[in-house]
Scaffold this motif. Sequence first.
Motif, mmCIF file in Angstrom:
data_model
loop_
_atom_site.group_PDB
_atom_site.id
_atom_site.type_symbol
_atom_site.label_atom_id
_atom_site.label_comp_id
_atom_site.label_asym_id
_atom_site.label_seq_id
_atom_site.Cartn_x
_atom_site.Cartn_y
_atom_site.Cartn_z
ATOM 1 N N THR A 104 7.454 -19.174 -30.418
ATOM 2 C CA THR A 104 6.461 -19.423 -31.465
ATOM 3 C C THR A 104 6.156 -20.907 -31.610
ATOM 4 N N GLN A 105 7.037 -21.774 -31.103
ATOM 5 C CA GLN A 105 6.843 -23.216 -31.176
ATOM 6 C C GLN A 105 6.167 -23.781 -29.923
ATOM 7 N N SER A 106 5.862 -22.907 -28.966
ATOM 8 C CA SER A 106 5.307 -23.342 -27.685
ATOM 9 C C SER A 106 3.785 -23.417 -27.717
ATOM 10 N N SER A 107 3.237 -24.383 -26.975
ATOM 11 C CA SER A 107 1.786 -24.461 -26.842
ATOM 12 C C SER A 107 1.305 -23.721 -25.591
ATOM 13 N N PHE A 108 2.246 -23.292 -24.733
ATOM 14 C CA PHE A 108 1.907 -22.434 -23.602
ATOM 15 C C PHE A 108 3.122 -21.589 -23.243
ATOM 16 N N HIS A 109 2.861 -20.493 -22.546
ATOM 17 C CA HIS A 109 3.913 -19.615 -22.045
ATOM 18 C C HIS A 109 3.699 -19.440 -20.552
ATOM 19 N N THR A 110 4.771 -19.334 -19.815
ATOM 20 C CA THR A 110 4.671 -19.087 -18.385
ATOM 21 C C THR A 110 4.763 -17.587 -18.161
ATOM 22 N N PRO A 111 3.709 -16.999 -17.606
ATOM 23 C CA PRO A 111 3.731 -15.553 -17.386
ATOM 24 C C PRO A 111 4.580 -15.179 -16.174
ATOM 25 N N ALA A 112 4.883 -13.908 -16.075
ATOM 26 C CA ALA A 112 5.450 -13.389 -14.835
ATOM 27 C C ALA A 112 4.309 -13.395 -13.828
ATOM 28 N N VAL A 113 4.582 -13.792 -12.582
ATOM 29 C CA VAL A 113 3.513 -13.983 -11.605
ATOM 30 C C VAL A 113 3.811 -13.240 -10.308
ATOM 31 N N ILE A 114 2.775 -12.599 -9.799
ATOM 32 C CA ILE A 114 2.803 -12.017 -8.459
ATOM 33 C C ILE A 114 1.769 -12.807 -7.677
ATOM 34 N N ARG A 115 2.194 -13.382 -6.563
ATOM 35 C CA ARG A 115 1.294 -14.279 -5.825
ATOM 36 C C ARG A 115 1.399 -13.996 -4.323
ATOM 37 N N ASN A 116 0.251 -13.969 -3.680
ATOM 38 C CA ASN A 116 0.223 -13.995 -2.226
ATOM 39 C C ASN A 116 -1.009 -14.794 -1.816
ATOM 40 N N ASN A 117 -1.364 -14.780 -0.563
ATOM 41 C CA ASN A 117 -2.493 -15.584 -0.089
ATOM 42 C C ASN A 117 -3.845 -15.096 -0.590
ATOM 43 N N GLU A 118 -3.917 -13.861 -1.069
ATOM 44 C CA GLU A 118 -5.193 -13.275 -1.469
ATOM 45 C C GLU A 118 -5.405 -13.206 -2.980
ATOM 46 N N TYR A 119 -4.332 -13.191 -3.752
ATOM 47 C CA TYR A 119 -4.490 -13.020 -5.188
ATOM 48 C C TYR A 119 -3.316 -13.606 -5.965
ATOM 49 N N ILE A 120 -3.574 -13.811 -7.256
ATOM 50 C CA ILE A 120 -2.538 -14.179 -8.224
ATOM 51 C C ILE A 120 -2.704 -13.210 -9.392
ATOM 52 N N VAL A 121 -1.631 -12.545 -9.742
ATOM 53 C CA VAL A 121 -1.635 -11.661 -10.904
ATOM 54 C C VAL A 121 -0.602 -12.210 -11.879
ATOM 55 N N SER A 122 -1.014 -12.404 -13.118
ATOM 56 C CA SER A 122 -0.051 -12.867 -14.115
ATOM 57 C C SER A 122 0.075 -11.830 -15.213
ATOM 58 N N ILE A 123 1.296 -11.708 -15.729
ATOM 59 C CA ILE A 123 1.603 -10.741 -16.769
ATOM 60 C C ILE A 123 2.252 -11.491 -17.922
ATOM 61 N N SER A 124 1.676 -11.351 -19.097
ATOM 62 C CA SER A 124 2.213 -12.058 -20.252
ATOM 63 C C SER A 124 2.363 -11.127 -21.440
ATOM 64 N N THR A 125 3.421 -11.342 -22.181
ATOM 65 C CA THR A 125 3.603 -10.670 -23.463
ATOM 66 C C THR A 125 3.554 -11.721 -24.574
ATOM 67 N N SER A 126 2.825 -12.801 -24.300
ATOM 68 C CA SER A 126 2.674 -13.919 -25.235
ATOM 69 C C SER A 126 4.020 -14.525 -25.622
ATOM 70 N N GLY A 127 4.960 -14.445 -24.706
ATOM 71 C CA GLY A 127 6.270 -15.034 -24.932
ATOM 72 C C GLY A 127 7.200 -14.188 -25.784
ATOM 73 N N LYS A 128 6.750 -12.999 -26.184
ATOM 74 C CA LYS A 128 7.551 -12.183 -27.104
ATOM 75 C C LYS A 128 8.546 -11.266 -26.406
ATOM 76 N N HIS A 129 8.213 -10.785 -25.210
ATOM 77 C CA HIS A 129 9.069 -9.816 -24.527
ATOM 78 C C HIS A 129 9.145 -10.122 -23.034
ATOM 79 N N PRO A 130 9.815 -11.216 -22.649
ATOM 80 C CA PRO A 130 9.865 -11.586 -21.228
ATOM 81 C C PRO A 130 10.464 -10.499 -20.328
#
Length: 149
Positions: A104-130
């Motif tokens: 709640t004190q953060s100005s950004f959250h790092t999402p879970a990331v799936i990355r390869n040469n063709e795409y980036i998919v990020s998944i976020s729970t807004s820092g509430k449920h990593p």
Amino acid sequence: MCNLYPLVCNLQGKRVVIIGGGKIAYRKACGLQDTGAIVTVVSPDICEEMRKLSYITWKQKTFTDEDIKDAHLIYAATNHHDVNMMVKQAAHDFQWVNIVSDGTQSSFHTPAVIRNNEYIVSISTSGKHPAFAKRIKQELTDVLPQLIK
């Protein structure tokens, strides 16, 4: 209502400072590999895994305000909430800070990331449920290669 806005950042040449040297700090550092970021870790000690990361600079010391003065992104990733909050207090309004001990004190959250040469998919729970984001990441990782063929 969620006041967060998702985006993907080009970190080439940007300064990222991680305060802390434990397992969580290590995971944050690993996520920065191959981004072109200039990564500095500030901690009196770092875990063995962190020592093997050739793309980081380790400042073996306790945190002072000076450590983050030129940083674009800052991770306060110590095991001490009060130190993490000192980092937040030392940061300027224009710096992006992630407080691992209190989302709640953060100005950004790092999402879970799936990355390869063709795409980036990020998944976020807004820092509430990593843990939930991690579970979704695993399920999508199992399915995504099949979806894009």
